[in-house]
Design an enzyme around this catalytic site. Structure first.
Site, short mmCIF file in Angstrom:
data_model
loop_
_atom_site.label_atom_id
_atom_site.label_comp_id
_atom_site.label_asym_id
_atom_site.label_seq_id
_atom_site.Cartn_x
_atom_site.Cartn_y
_atom_site.Cartn_z
CB THR A 24 -0.89 0.04 1.26
OG1 THR A 24 -0.05 -0.02 2.40
CG2 THR A 24 -1.85 -1.12 1.30
CB SER A 40 3.96 9.69 10.28
OG SER A 40 3.69 10.70 9.34
CE LYS A 41 2.65 3.67 4.93
NZ LYS A 41 2.26 2.89 3.80
NE ARG A 42 0.24 12.90 8.18
CZ ARG A 42 -0.33 11.85 8.76
NH1 ARG A 42 -0.99 10.99 8.04
NH2 ARG A 42 -0.25 11.67 10.05
CG ASP A 43 7.60 12.61 9.20
OD1 ASP A 43 7.18 13.76 9.36
OD2 ASP A 43 7.58 11.73 10.08
#
Ligand code: GLU
Ligand code: ZN
Length: 494
Positions: free
Chosen positions: A14, A259-262
């Protein structure tokens, strides 16, 4: 049973692969290589809504790019395939049937709303808010009534009433009280098996001996141990329950979990920015491990040689992008100039500093320039800004540009006069070599105009390279050639 090590990396495809995932892959790979064991790569695509083919392809590419080869898995095959969960539906269905038949599971008819409501009440009353076992002992009649009322059911695993303790390979003894491990869902109402089922099932069927994975999965381990117990009793798999080791959290800025957003969490960032696989692998290894004796610089082969799970640190690791970048710079400086030049080329093409394909002459110039820039490079992507001036204006390359801020700082009247003097001193040079260029410029600007070196060479540097910071000036002028050097001194000086 043999005691050969079999480890696995089993990501769900994913989104963009995440550096934390690749750290997990790396540690499993290193353990397999250290022990002469087998590194299994399997894809847990259990979530059709979120899984994607791009992500799958990106995962394979990321592992290969890092230099992690696998012994069994996609594209290489193996005796325990298929290695994509989406192709193992028949296996899961068989296991589900066997577990149900032996009474390890039961259908749960509770709706999401009912579960939420009871959870809320339990919370208010200070009771444990996990699944309360409502459907554990339904009679056939009760189940039939629910079905008749149009309810569907998920399949839950009947957790044995016991505390769960294991000797974690990283964290030592870990215990979960039975009250923290309620009956959990293995199969969705639509019949799709969940990660909770397929992960231990595939570990059992693939003879996995050691499970090394992130600490975020710690709380799923008791459930997996219980399921392994059931599978072993049913004769599914090798009967050997794997040892578990949980790798430390990777923390980002502000001591929050990366986190994936970093932006630095996304693996693709590193390849785009021009990290070397060697450098990134080295840094990922340091997220929880090191060979000891303060050694922080090592290759994959050296890691494989030295890697012991017992030396993995249980404390959270901090992802320090500065350190990651500086290790990459150290790796860049280990490369032979021709190798470094070859690795830089795609980044220069991407930045339109070189055309596709570059000419042989351009490649020669680049190879000659590389020793002058490698000292100051930390990523391959930085090369574009450093050598762009050498190719600027050639067919298929960006035009030559002078940084306006840099020009404003050095090209005042005196700067322009300096360029003029530089040009006339160079025009008559017999041979265009670094030494001759330096000699002529020193004589004209320092002896002749009486300038300090900074004032003498600053304007020349900006005229030639477009910037105040550049590779060494005289070498750069030699590489750029007489004609273009004189032309830039004239054009910029006007
Ligand atoms: N597919 C799981 C994940 O990506 C793997 C967990 C495990 O390693 O057991 O989180
Ligand atoms: Zn229920």
């Amino acid at each position: 049973m043999t005691d050969a090590v079999r480890v696995r990396f089993c990501p769900s495809p994913t989104g963009d692969p995440h550096v934390g995932m690749l750290r997990t892959a790396l540690f499993n790979w290193a353990y397999a290589r250290h022990t002469g064991g087998t590194f299994v790569f399997r894809i847990e695509d259990t979530d059709a809504a979120r899984d994607s083919e791009e992500s799958y392809t990106a995962l394979l590419h990321s592992l290969r790019w890092l230099g992690l080869d696998w012994d069994e898995g996609p594209e290489v095959g193996g005796d325990h395939g298929p290695y994509r969960q989406s192709e193992r539906g028949h296996i899961s269905r068989d296991v589900i049937a066997k577990l149900a038949e032996a009474g390890y599971t039961y259908p749960c008819f509770c709706t999401t709303e009912e579960l939420a409501e009871r959870r809320e009440i339990a919370r208010k009353e200070g009771r444990n808010s996990g699944y309360d076992g409502h459907c554990r002992d339904l009679t056939e009649e009760q189940a039939a009534e629910y079905r008749a009322a149009g309810r569907t059911s998920v399949t839950r695993f009947r957790m044995p009433d016991q505390d769960w303790t294991w000797d974690d390979l990283v964290r030592g003894e870990v215990t979960f009280g039975s009250e923290h491990v309620p009956d959990f869902v293995l199969v969705r109402a639509n019949g799709d098996p969940l990660y909770t089922l397929v992960n231990p099932t595939d570990d059992a069927l693939m003879g996995i001996t050691h499970v090394l994975r992130g600490e975020d999965l710690l709380s799923s381990t008791p459930r997996q141990l219980a399921l392994h117990g059931a599978l072993a009793r049913l004769g599914i798999g090798t009967g050997e329950i794997p040892k578990f080791g949980h790798l430390p959290y990777v923390m980002g800025e502000g001591n929050k979990k990366l986190s994936k957003r970093d932006p630095e969490a996304s693996f693709s960032h590193y390849e785009k920015a021009g990290f070397l696989p060697e450098g990134l692998a080295n840094y990922l290894a340091l997220l929880g491990w090191s060979p000891g004796n303060d050694v922080e610089f090592f290759s994959l082969a050296q890691m494989a040689e030295a890697f012991e799970i017992s030396s993995v640190n249980a404390n959270p690791a901090r992802f320090d992008i500065k350190k990651c970048t500086s290790i990459n710079g150290d790796w860049i400086r280990t490369l032979a100039p021709d190798d470094l030049a070859a690795r830089i080329v795609p980044y220069l093409i991407e930045a339109q500093v070189l055309p596709l394909p570059p000419t042989d002459e351009q490649l020669d110039v680049l190879r000659a320039a590389v020793p002058h820039i490698s000292e100051r490079m930390e990523t391959l992507g930085q090369a574009a800004g450093m050598v762009g001036f050498l190719f600027a204006g050639e067919p298929g390359c960006k035009p030559f540009e002078v940084d306006p801020d840099d020009a404003a700082k050095v090209l005042d009247d005196q700067g322009v006069a300096t360029l003029e003097a530089a040009r006339s001193s160079l025009e008559s040079l017999e041979s265009w070599t670094t030494e001759d260029i330096e000699f002529a410029l020193r004589r004209a600007l320092i002896d002749g105009l009486g300038l300090k070196p900074r004032l003498a060479f600053g304007p020349v540097r900006v005229a030639i390279t477009g910037r105040r910071v550049s590779p060494p000036l005289f070498e750069s002028m030699e590489l750029l050639g007489r004609e273009r050097s004189l032309e830039r001194l004239a054009v910029v000086g006007n």
